[in-house]
Structure formats: C-alpha cells, structure tokens
Design an enzyme around this catalytic site. Structure first.
Site, PDB file in Angstrom:
ATOM      1  N   GLY A  44       0.837  -1.198   0.000  1.00  0.00           N
ATOM      2  CA  GLY A  44       0.000   0.000   0.000  1.00  0.00           C
ATOM      3  C   GLY A  44       0.866   1.240   0.000  1.00  0.00           C
ATOM      4  O   GLY A  44       2.001   1.215   0.486  1.00  0.00           O
ATOM      5  N   GLN A  49       3.029  10.021   1.167  1.00  0.00           N
ATOM      6  CA  GLN A  49       4.322   9.344   1.281  1.00  0.00           C
ATOM      7  C   GLN A  49       5.270   9.697   0.138  1.00  0.00           C
ATOM      8  O   GLN A  49       6.474   9.459   0.230  1.00  0.00           O
ATOM      9  CB  GLN A  49       4.129   7.818   1.321  1.00  0.00           C
ATOM     10  CG  GLN A  49       3.411   7.346   2.576  1.00  0.00           C
ATOM     11  CD  GLN A  49       3.295   5.833   2.599  1.00  0.00           C
ATOM     12  OE1 GLN A  49       2.369   5.270   2.051  1.00  0.00           O
ATOM     13  NE2 GLN A  49       4.240   5.171   3.236  1.00  0.00           N
ATOM     14  N   CYS A  91       5.879  -0.096   7.342  1.00  0.00           N
ATOM     15  CA  CYS A  91       5.456   1.048   6.545  1.00  0.00           C
ATOM     16  C   CYS A  91       6.629   1.496   5.683  1.00  0.00           C
ATOM     17  O   CYS A  91       7.753   1.592   6.183  1.00  0.00           O
ATOM     18  CB  CYS A  91       5.022   2.182   7.475  1.00  0.00           C
ATOM     19  SG  CYS A  91       4.513   3.676   6.615  1.00  0.00           S
ATOM     20  N   LEU A  92       6.372   1.761   4.415  1.00  0.00           N
ATOM     21  CA  LEU A  92       7.450   2.189   3.514  1.00  0.00           C
ATOM     22  C   LEU A  92       8.119   3.478   3.988  1.00  0.00           C
ATOM     23  O   LEU A  92       9.272   3.732   3.655  1.00  0.00           O
ATOM     24  CB  LEU A  92       6.916   2.379   2.092  1.00  0.00           C
ATOM     25  CG  LEU A  92       6.481   1.101   1.350  1.00  0.00           C
ATOM     26  CD1 LEU A  92       5.935   1.455  -0.027  1.00  0.00           C
ATOM     27  CD2 LEU A  92       7.630   0.118   1.232  1.00  0.00           C
ATOM     28  N   HIS A 133      -4.586   1.281   7.355  1.00  0.00           N
ATOM     29  CA  HIS A 133      -3.234   1.844   7.427  1.00  0.00           C
ATOM     30  C   HIS A 133      -3.119   3.042   6.474  1.00  0.00           C
ATOM     31  O   HIS A 133      -2.612   4.103   6.850  1.00  0.00           O
ATOM     32  CB  HIS A 133      -2.221   0.742   7.054  1.00  0.00           C
ATOM     33  CG  HIS A 133      -0.783   1.163   7.068  1.00  0.00           C
ATOM     34  ND1 HIS A 133       0.133   0.660   7.969  1.00  0.00           N
ATOM     35  CD2 HIS A 133      -0.096   2.033   6.280  1.00  0.00           C
ATOM     36  CE1 HIS A 133       1.318   1.224   7.734  1.00  0.00           C
ATOM     37  NE2 HIS A 133       1.215   2.054   6.709  1.00  0.00           N
ATOM     38  N   GLU A 134      -3.644   2.878   5.246  1.00  0.00           N
ATOM     39  CA  GLU A 134      -3.543   3.969   4.258  1.00  0.00           C
ATOM     40  C   GLU A 134      -4.426   5.160   4.644  1.00  0.00           C
ATOM     41  O   GLU A 134      -4.016   6.314   4.476  1.00  0.00           O
ATOM     42  CB  GLU A 134      -3.886   3.470   2.849  1.00  0.00           C
ATOM     43  CG  GLU A 134      -2.967   2.372   2.310  1.00  0.00           C
ATOM     44  CD  GLU A 134      -1.488   2.620   2.548  1.00  0.00           C
ATOM     45  OE1 GLU A 134      -1.031   3.783   2.469  1.00  0.00           O
ATOM     46  OE2 GLU A 134      -0.780   1.637   2.834  1.00  0.00           O
ATOM     47  N   HIS A 137      -2.658   7.242   7.012  1.00  0.00           N
ATOM     48  CA  HIS A 137      -1.691   8.127   6.342  1.00  0.00           C
ATOM     49  C   HIS A 137      -2.371   9.416   5.864  1.00  0.00           C
ATOM     50  O   HIS A 137      -1.809  10.502   5.965  1.00  0.00           O
ATOM     51  CB  HIS A 137      -1.091   7.442   5.105  1.00  0.00           C
ATOM     52  CG  HIS A 137       0.133   6.616   5.396  1.00  0.00           C
ATOM     53  ND1 HIS A 137       1.276   7.147   5.938  1.00  0.00           N
ATOM     54  CD2 HIS A 137       0.387   5.304   5.209  1.00  0.00           C
ATOM     55  CE1 HIS A 137       2.189   6.186   6.073  1.00  0.00           C
ATOM     56  NE2 HIS A 137       1.670   5.054   5.644  1.00  0.00           N
TER      57      HIS A 137
HETATM   58 NI    NI Z   1       2.573   3.215   5.643  1.00  0.00          NI
END
Ligand code: NI
Length: 166
Positions: A44, A49, A91-92, A133-134, A137
């Site tokens: 995701g 991000q 998380c990226l 999660h997204e 963000h």
């Molecule tokens: Ni994330």
C-alpha cells in the site's frame, strides 16, 4: 518520477487535501504510485508518502491472496467497522520498523471511482488492515504515532535504512 519522502517530512503528519477531480495528472500520479510501491516492495502507498498532500492511496495485495487486484482509494472513509485484531505492520515511510497495531477486523469503506461516483465495499483480513493503514496516512497518522512517547523515541532510533534524498 516522484520518490518516497523521509519520515521526518511534515507532509506525512498532516491531514491530506480532498481530491477535487480525477484528471490526467491524477491518473499519472496513480500510475507512479503503483510503480513506486512495487519497486519498494509494499502492498500500500498513500499520496503523502511521495510528498502529495492528497486523499489518495493505492493498494495491491500479494498475488497469493484472494484479492489480488489493484485498488485505488480516492477520498476514502470508513462507514462501518466490526471486531478488532492486533498484528504487526511495517510502513514504507519507516524502513526497519515494525509495530503491533490494533485495527478493525472488517470494515465497510466508501471511496470514489474515476468518474467521481461514490462506491462502497466490504473488506476483511489483510485488505481491511491495509485500507485502515492507508487512511491513517491520509489523516497524518503513522504506525509510530500510535506508540507511547517513549516507545516512539525508541522506534525512531531503529530507522536504519535511510531513504535516499536527491
Ligand atoms: Ni505506511
């Protein structure tokens, strides 16, 4: 093409702006997001991000999962939620960190399609977790935001791999 921003970038910690309309530039951004997500090995990615403060996220479940199709979330919101479950997430934006996060088990999410029409669907399991999660963000919340200040401090020290900045 855009790149992942550093975990210290303020764009990650503020509420993203609504998507007003789906045009060519938004479609280009969505394509880039799928590409960046794939290259980074994530399931995701939310627009903040990569430095775009927009209510936009993409999800692509691993191929062996039931839901393997690509999902685009535009101005998403959760309208119903059931149960709860804690699982470890990464998380990226926070390379090297994993955090146990309590989430709803099943959700109903409302989002927009490419014509701006509001659509609604149910999600469970890993997909429900990824969507939550997204959406976090898009509200400026990272998985470390859920930790106590002391645990957050320790977690930040573990961010080992630095995201290269040009
Ligand atoms: Ni994330």
């Amino acid at each position: 093409m855009k790149k992942l921003v550093r975990h210290t970038d303020p764009v990650l910690y503020k509420k993203a702006e609504s998507v007003k309309k789906v045009d060519d530039s938004l479609c280009g951004l969505i394509d880039d997001m799928f590409e960046i997500m794939k290259q980074s090995g994530g399931i995701g990615l939310a627009a903040p991000q990569i430095g775009e403060s927009l209510q936009l996220a993409v999800i692509e479940m691993p191929k062996d999962m039931d839901k393997s199709e690509k999902l685009v979330l535009i101005n998403p919101r959760i309208t119903s939620a059931y149960g709860s479950e804690t699982a470890v997430e990464g998380c990226l934006s926070l390379p090297g960190i994993s955090v146990g996060v309590k989430r709803f088990k099943d959700i109903v999410v409302e989002t927009q399609d490419f014509t701006g029409k509001v659509i609604s669907y149910k999600a469970g399991g890993l997909l429900a977790r990824a969507i939550q999660h997204e959406i976090d963000h898009l509200n400026g919340i990272l998985i470390i935001s859920k930790l106590s200040p002391v645990r957050r401090f320790i977690a930040k020290k573990k961010i080992t791999k630095r995201i290269p900045v040009e």
